[in-house]
Design a protein around this motif. Structure first.
Motif, PDB file in Angstrom:
ATOM      1  N   THR A  31      40.261  32.235  50.314  1.00  0.00           N
ATOM      2  CA  THR A  31      40.275  31.591  48.821  1.00  0.00           C
ATOM      3  C   THR A  31      38.861  31.928  48.280  1.00  0.00           C
ATOM      4  N   PRO A  32      38.997  32.253  46.904  1.00  0.00           N
ATOM      5  CA  PRO A  32      37.710  32.619  46.032  1.00  0.00           C
ATOM      6  C   PRO A  32      36.818  31.080  46.058  1.00  0.00           C
ATOM      7  N   ASP A  33      35.776  31.249  46.045  1.00  0.00           N
ATOM      8  CA  ASP A  33      34.761  30.016  45.839  1.00  0.00           C
ATOM      9  C   ASP A  33      34.713  29.654  44.324  1.00  0.00           C
ATOM     10  N   ALA A  34      34.881  28.425  44.287  1.00  0.00           N
ATOM     11  CA  ALA A  34      35.097  27.910  43.091  1.00  0.00           C
ATOM     12  C   ALA A  34      33.795  27.831  42.446  1.00  0.00           C
ATOM     13  N   ARG A  35      32.792  27.694  43.008  1.00  0.00           N
ATOM     14  CA  ARG A  35      31.295  27.654  42.329  1.00  0.00           C
ATOM     15  C   ARG A  35      30.403  28.227  43.210  1.00  0.00           C
ATOM     16  N   THR A 185      36.399  45.391  37.209  1.00  0.00           N
ATOM     17  CA  THR A 185      36.870  43.990  37.796  1.00  0.00           C
ATOM     18  C   THR A 185      37.974  44.146  38.499  1.00  0.00           C
ATOM     19  N   TYR A 186      38.552  43.007  39.521  1.00  0.00           N
ATOM     20  CA  TYR A 186      39.761  43.099  40.258  1.00  0.00           C
ATOM     21  C   TYR A 186      40.354  41.628  40.282  1.00  0.00           C
ATOM     22  N   ARG A 187      41.415  41.417  40.513  1.00  0.00           N
ATOM     23  CA  ARG A 187      41.926  40.015  40.529  1.00  0.00           C
ATOM     24  C   ARG A 187      41.130  39.024  41.396  1.00  0.00           C
ATOM     25  N   ASN A 188      40.972  37.737  40.737  1.00  0.00           N
ATOM     26  CA  ASN A 188      40.332  36.492  41.169  1.00  0.00           C
ATOM     27  C   ASN A 188      38.925  36.707  40.971  1.00  0.00           C
ATOM     28  N   ASP A 189      38.347  37.944  40.192  1.00  0.00           N
ATOM     29  CA  ASP A 189      37.239  37.768  39.656  1.00  0.00           C
ATOM     30  C   ASP A 189      37.233  36.548  38.518  1.00  0.00           C
ATOM     31  N   GLU A 190      35.915  36.203  38.244  1.00  0.00           N
ATOM     32  CA  GLU A 190      35.920  35.111  37.099  1.00  0.00           C
ATOM     33  C   GLU A 190      36.137  35.765  35.952  1.00  0.00           C
ATOM     34  N   PRO A 196      48.893  36.141  42.475  1.00  0.00           N
ATOM     35  CA  PRO A 196      50.026  35.062  42.199  1.00  0.00           C
ATOM     36  C   PRO A 196      49.803  34.047  43.117  1.00  0.00           C
ATOM     37  N   ASP A 197      49.061  34.100  44.123  1.00  0.00           N
ATOM     38  CA  ASP A 197      48.697  33.129  44.974  1.00  0.00           C
ATOM     39  C   ASP A 197      47.104  32.733  44.939  1.00  0.00           C
ATOM     40  N   ARG A 198      46.405  33.205  44.303  1.00  0.00           N
ATOM     41  CA  ARG A 198      44.884  32.757  43.735  1.00  0.00           C
ATOM     42  C   ARG A 198      44.158  32.803  45.152  1.00  0.00           C
ATOM     43  N   ARG A 199      44.549  33.892  45.939  1.00  0.00           N
ATOM     44  CA  ARG A 199      43.911  34.394  47.196  1.00  0.00           C
ATOM     45  C   ARG A 199      43.368  35.542  47.209  1.00  0.00           C
ATOM     46  N   TYR A 200      42.477  36.002  48.032  1.00  0.00           N
ATOM     47  CA  TYR A 200      42.088  37.341  48.255  1.00  0.00           C
ATOM     48  C   TYR A 200      42.857  37.833  49.292  1.00  0.00           C
ATOM     49  N   ALA A 201      43.313  39.120  49.120  1.00  0.00           N
ATOM     50  CA  ALA A 201      43.886  39.956  50.173  1.00  0.00           C
ATOM     51  C   ALA A 201      42.840  40.839  50.853  1.00  0.00           C
ATOM     52  N   LEU A 202      41.670  40.535  50.774  1.00  0.00           N
ATOM     53  CA  LEU A 202      40.654  41.487  51.442  1.00  0.00           C
ATOM     54  C   LEU A 202      40.804  43.064  51.360  1.00  0.00           C
TER      55      LEU A 202
END
Length: 378
Positions: A31-35, A185-190, A196-202
């Motif tokens: 999960t990306p860090d919110a802050r 950039t790549y998905r889930n960057d700020e 689609p799941d708002r998760r990293y896939a590493l």
């Protein structure tokens, strides 16, 4: 990331909730860090120096940055001038305040040193562009030697939860060798589309965004590509080499403190926080197997075996230079060294000391830039 996650998980596991602990651990890893919270305290500053509380980061030699005012401000600091271990204070050289006000109070350590895009940090002509990714428009920087794009493009990929500024340190040596630099950039960057799941896939889905950046470079005239990656950016790059048809255009790969094996990284953090081994194994199974997808919140399975490039060493086909510190506290350097030992025909390993995670340039910038220039030449 994982250190915080495992710390919380260990408490759960000690109470007997191994299944819940494994799910919690897996979700935190993905999960990306919110802050990004402040992590250092400024005690005093004058025109030439700054005094900070001592932490594992603030006492290491080298050049670093400080985010001020919750990221709105930025300052750059240099080597340690005085260390008072008894008082828990360290005084360092103050190089510059780039923006904002440097005053006593909380701040956040910045290993990138540079705190702005290349046009602001290094006064380099920079195109702020977008390219078409799988999920939508993705922002990027293009920096060309003398402002004129060449046919050799370097695509530079930052790490998990990091910012594109992480790659700015690589621009001067690459530009000097005639490479046009593309920082995607790549998905889930700020500020960019989420997965689609708002998760990293590493790296196992993010590679497609980097492939799209490579397509953009080719459309702009690139005929040869250099891929660079920091931390998880290294894991992404290794997936690109394996999965993208455009990997045939890649002539060389530069990796800084890369994740060569995510399984090893997670096991390292589990050991540090005394997490029972079965909990870590269960977390890996939840990431990979369909029955665990809902529990960890992933759309696609995350099979860490696919990220083990020591085991997959025979599948490498590109010259790789790895820079990695033996004192990296976050991504152990063992797999990087093992990969170089497994493929001495392709992989060159440069060992650092003292530097913490992705901070090799900070402690020895001249050595780091010389290695990059030599690798990028010819």
């Amino acid at each position: 990331m994982a250190g915080v996650a495992v710390g919380g998980t260990a408490a759960l596991a000690s109470g007997g909730g191994s299944f819940a602990a494994a799910a919690y651990f897996a979700r935190r890893v993905l999960t990306p860090d919110a802050r990004r919270p402040d992590d250092v305290v400024v005690r005093a500053a004058d025109a030439h120096s700054i005094t900070l509380d001592t932490t594992a980061e603030t006492v290491v030699p080298g050049r670093y940055g400080l985010w001020l005012e919750e990221g709105e401000g930025h300052a750059r600091v240099g080597d340690v001038l005085e260390l008072d271990a008894g008082a828990g204070r360290v005084r360092r050289e103050l190089i510059a305040v780039d923006r904002g006000v440097l005053a006593p109070g909380p701040a956040r350590w910045n290993q990138y040193f540079h705190g702005s895009p290349p046009d602001e940090s290094l006064d380099l002509p920079t195109e702020h562009v977008t390219y078409d990714g799988e999920l939508g428009a993705m922002p990027a920087w293009v920096v060309a030697p003398g402002g004129v794009p060449t046919t050799r493009w370097a695509v530079l990929v930052h790490g998990r939860g990091a910012r594109r500024e992480e790659t700015v340190r690589a621009l001067p040596p690459l530009l000097a060798e005639g490479w046009t630099c593309l920082v995607p950039t790549y998905r889930n960057d700020e500020g960019v589309p989420s997965g689609p799941d708002r998760r990293y896939a590493l790296g196992l889905s993010e590679w497609r965004d980097v492939e799209a950046a490579m397509e953009y470079a080719v459309a702009r005239g690139a005929t040869e590509l250099l891929l660079g990656g920091w931390s998880m950016g290294g894991a992404i790059v290794l997936q690109v080499l394996d999965r993208s048809p455009r990997s045939s255009l890649v002539s060389r790969v530069l990796l800084d403190a890369p994740v060569v094996d995510w399984g090893d990284v997670l096991a390292h953090h589990a050991r540090q926080h005394h997490l029972p081994r079965p909990v870590g194994s269960l977390a890996r199974a939840m990431m990979r197997r369909r029955w665990g997808h809902r529990l960890v919140g992933v759309h696609e399975g995350v099979d860490l075996a696919l990220t083990d490039w020591v085991r997959r060493a025979d599948e490498l086909h590109h010259p790789v230079t790895i820079v990695h510190s033996a004192d990296d506290e976050f991504v152990p350097f063992g797999p990087s060294l093992a990969l170089a030992q497994a493929r001495p025909d392709l992989v060159t390993f440069h060992e650092w000391r003292l530097a913490r995670h992705c901070k090799e340039w900070n402690t020895e910038p001249e050595r780091w830039e010389a290695i990059v220039r030599e690798f990028a030449s010819g």
